[in-house]
Design a protein around this motif. Structure first.
Motif, short mmCIF file in Angstrom:
data_model
loop_
_atom_site.label_atom_id
_atom_site.label_comp_id
_atom_site.label_asym_id
_atom_site.label_seq_id
_atom_site.Cartn_x
_atom_site.Cartn_y
_atom_site.Cartn_z
N PHE A 38 39.46 39.87 43.27
CA PHE A 38 39.47 39.72 41.82
C PHE A 38 38.46 38.65 41.44
O PHE A 38 38.07 37.83 42.26
N VAL A 46 40.20 37.88 33.63
CA VAL A 46 39.82 38.78 34.71
C VAL A 46 38.55 39.56 34.35
O VAL A 46 38.46 40.14 33.27
N TRP A 49 38.15 43.40 39.41
CA TRP A 49 39.46 43.86 39.89
C TRP A 49 39.17 45.10 40.72
O TRP A 49 38.99 46.19 40.19
N ASN A 50 39.10 44.94 42.04
CA ASN A 50 38.67 46.06 42.86
C ASN A 50 39.78 47.08 43.12
O ASN A 50 40.94 46.88 42.73
N ALA A 53 42.93 45.82 44.91
CA ALA A 53 43.79 45.04 44.01
C ALA A 53 44.58 45.99 43.11
O ALA A 53 45.78 45.78 42.90
N ARG A 54 43.92 47.01 42.61
CA ARG A 54 44.61 47.98 41.74
C ARG A 54 45.74 48.67 42.51
O ARG A 54 46.84 48.82 42.00
N LEU A 69 44.43 35.72 33.94
CA LEU A 69 45.08 35.99 35.22
C LEU A 69 46.38 35.22 35.37
O LEU A 69 47.43 35.79 35.70
#
Length: 163
Positions: A38, A46, A49-50, A53-54, A69
């Motif tokens: 992130f 933020v 957010w890769n 992470a999702r 965040l």
């Protein structure tokens, strides 16, 4: 001209194709990494957010981008500690192996091990923080189970140092 009348324009350009290509490659690498990554800007919002992470936390890009965040996604008891980690990174001080809990979108508590460092622009100015995490929920559960087994054993348990 000599009378102050504009008679033309001079422009200077620079080919930035290679830089844009490199930036796209970095973005692709970050988005497809097998660790949750992130990023936040200097205000804690933020901006990275890769996919990992999702998947781990359950929040889609449109649910997190631009959100603070700490205030939106960190548990109450860890808000101050996570804020301190981000503040240190914004001052150029890395934090490694910081453990804290996160609550997923579906209300599940997970344990995360975080490394945080400053993000800088081309001139070296701090523009935010990037964090790389690791889900250590399984490891923590295993350590607790081992402790429970040792505490409830009905026979002596001891270790021997080989040196």
């Amino acid at each position: 001209n000599e009378h102050g009348k504009v008679i033309g324009v001079v422009g200077i350009g620079q080919d930035i194709t290679a830089r844009l290509t490199q930036e796209r490659e970095y973005s692709k690498l970050i988005d497809n990494a097998n660790a949750p990554i992130f990023g936040v800007d200097t205000q804690g919002r933020v901006n990275v957010w890769n996919k990992c992470a999702r998947k781990l936390v359950g929040y889609a890009l449109d649910e997190v981008m631009g959100q603070n965040l700490v205030s939106e996604f960190i548990t109450k008891e860890y808000k101050d500690a996570v804020s301190a980690v981000l503040d240190k990174a914004l001052k150029g001080q890395e934090t490694a192996n910081f453990e804290f809990p996160l609550i997923t979108k579906h209300g599940v508590k997970i344990e995360v091990l975080l490394n945080a460092t400053a993000r800088r622009d081309e001139q070296g100015n701090v523009i935010g923080v990037v964090g790389i995490g690791q889900d250590i929920t399984g490891r923590i559960a295993q350590e607790r189970e081992y402790s429970k087994l040792i505490d409830t054993a009905n026979a002596p348990i001891f270790g021997v140092d080989t040196q």
